[in-house]
Write a protein that holds these residues in place. Sequence first.
Motif, PDB file in Angstrom:
ATOM      1  N   ALA A 142       0.744  -0.982   0.009  1.00 43.49           N
ATOM      2  CA  ALA A 142      -0.059   0.069  -0.075  1.00 43.49           C
ATOM      3  C   ALA A 142       0.784   1.261   0.068  1.00 43.49           C
ATOM      4  N   LEU A 143       1.932   1.450   0.945  1.00 43.29           N
ATOM      5  CA  LEU A 143       2.767   2.456   1.090  1.00 43.29           C
ATOM      6  C   LEU A 143       3.474   2.734  -0.705  1.00 43.29           C
ATOM      7  N   PHE A 144       4.021   1.724  -1.089  1.00 46.76           N
ATOM      8  CA  PHE A 144       4.710   2.179  -2.337  1.00 46.76           C
ATOM      9  C   PHE A 144       3.776   2.376  -3.406  1.00 46.76           C
ATOM     10  N   GLY A 145       2.522   1.410  -3.609  1.00 50.54           N
ATOM     11  CA  GLY A 145       1.610   1.903  -4.551  1.00 50.54           C
ATOM     12  C   GLY A 145       1.224   3.170  -4.206  1.00 50.54           C
ATOM     13  N   THR A 146       1.058   3.656  -3.191  1.00 47.08           N
ATOM     14  CA  THR A 146       0.690   5.036  -3.035  1.00 47.08           C
ATOM     15  C   THR A 146       1.774   5.972  -3.464  1.00 47.08           C
ATOM     16  N   ILE A 147       2.979   6.075  -3.236  1.00 49.87           N
ATOM     17  CA  ILE A 147       4.103   6.641  -3.608  1.00 49.87           C
ATOM     18  C   ILE A 147       4.083   6.528  -5.324  1.00 49.87           C
ATOM     19  N   TRP A 148       3.765   5.307  -5.823  1.00 51.87           N
ATOM     20  CA  TRP A 148       3.908   5.485  -7.098  1.00 51.87           C
ATOM     21  C   TRP A 148       2.754   6.297  -7.896  1.00 51.87           C
ATOM     22  N   GLU A 149       1.415   6.347  -7.251  1.00 49.13           N
ATOM     23  CA  GLU A 149       0.417   7.102  -7.781  1.00 49.13           C
ATOM     24  C   GLU A 149       0.742   8.679  -7.384  1.00 49.13           C
ATOM     25  N   ILE A 150       1.325   8.914  -6.504  1.00 49.06           N
ATOM     26  CA  ILE A 150       1.858  10.318  -6.300  1.00 49.06           C
ATOM     27  C   ILE A 150       2.834  10.810  -7.400  1.00 49.06           C
ATOM     28  N   PHE A 151       3.836   9.695  -7.585  1.00 54.78           N
ATOM     29  CA  PHE A 151       4.740  10.108  -8.884  1.00 54.78           C
ATOM     30  C   PHE A 151       3.996  10.334 -10.178  1.00 54.78           C
ATOM     31  N   GLU A 152       3.113   9.607 -10.388  1.00 55.83           N
ATOM     32  CA  GLU A 152       2.241   9.668 -11.653  1.00 55.83           C
ATOM     33  C   GLU A 152       1.624  10.877 -11.841  1.00 55.83           C
ATOM     34  N   TYR A 153       1.212  11.470 -10.636  1.00 56.66           N
ATOM     35  CA  TYR A 153       0.406  12.680 -10.434  1.00 56.66           C
ATOM     36  C   TYR A 153       1.357  13.864 -10.705  1.00 56.66           C
ATOM     37  N   GLY A 154       2.559  13.689 -10.229  1.00 57.33           N
ATOM     38  CA  GLY A 154       3.499  14.884 -10.188  1.00 57.33           C
ATOM     39  C   GLY A 154       3.938  14.862 -11.962  1.00 57.33           C
TER      40      GLY A 154
END
Length: 214
Positions: A142-154
């Motif tokens: 969940a942590l790294f899946g969320t970090i990836w979505e934040i990266f995509e948003y960026g």
Amino acid sequence: MIRHNRINNVLYTLDGLFALVLLTIGGIYLIQNPVWDVQNWYVIAFSNAIVTWIVIQLPWILNRFFNVAFSKLITVTYYVFIMLTLLIGEAVGVYRVVAAYDSFIHAIGGFVLALTGYYIYHLLSKETNKPLLIIFILGFQALFGTIWEIFEYGLDVFIGSNTQSYFDDLTQTLFIGQAALRDTMLDFIFNTLGAIIFILILPYIKNEWLIEKK
């Protein structure tokens, strides 16, 4: 030491050769048309080929300089995941022509993150507390899946890409409401599904495929 078995060597070579072909094609185009357009296929192929060449070296770098040894299953899934995402998905463009491919990849991504979480848990603790292990695996995913979505948003905000599919690529029409959230939420759902699949099959995987012997 990392087990340099035949499967790993073949997958590493395939990733490298595939990336080299795309790097050459994209490089020739960019020499003739030096405009960095993130929507252009040649630019996508070129940039993903460079990223691929960097990330396929990570297992060797981590082992050489940090003495981190990876198991068979981790290295095999790592190279396969790179092939499916950076090369076939992004560089070739399957993401843009097969709607279900993104969800399929996120399910695999959840599996890979769960596998990595298991490996890290084993390094940090020798306890065999199964409920704690499951919580750690799901939390890690969940942590790294969320970090990836934040990266995509960026990426979407700063370079104008459409990694979170918030608009129609063909008509450039913006989605609204749940339609705009659909891609991100499906990513979270399939990431979690992949992690759950790993947890369910974990008792049937041989330990030597999960943990590298010293």
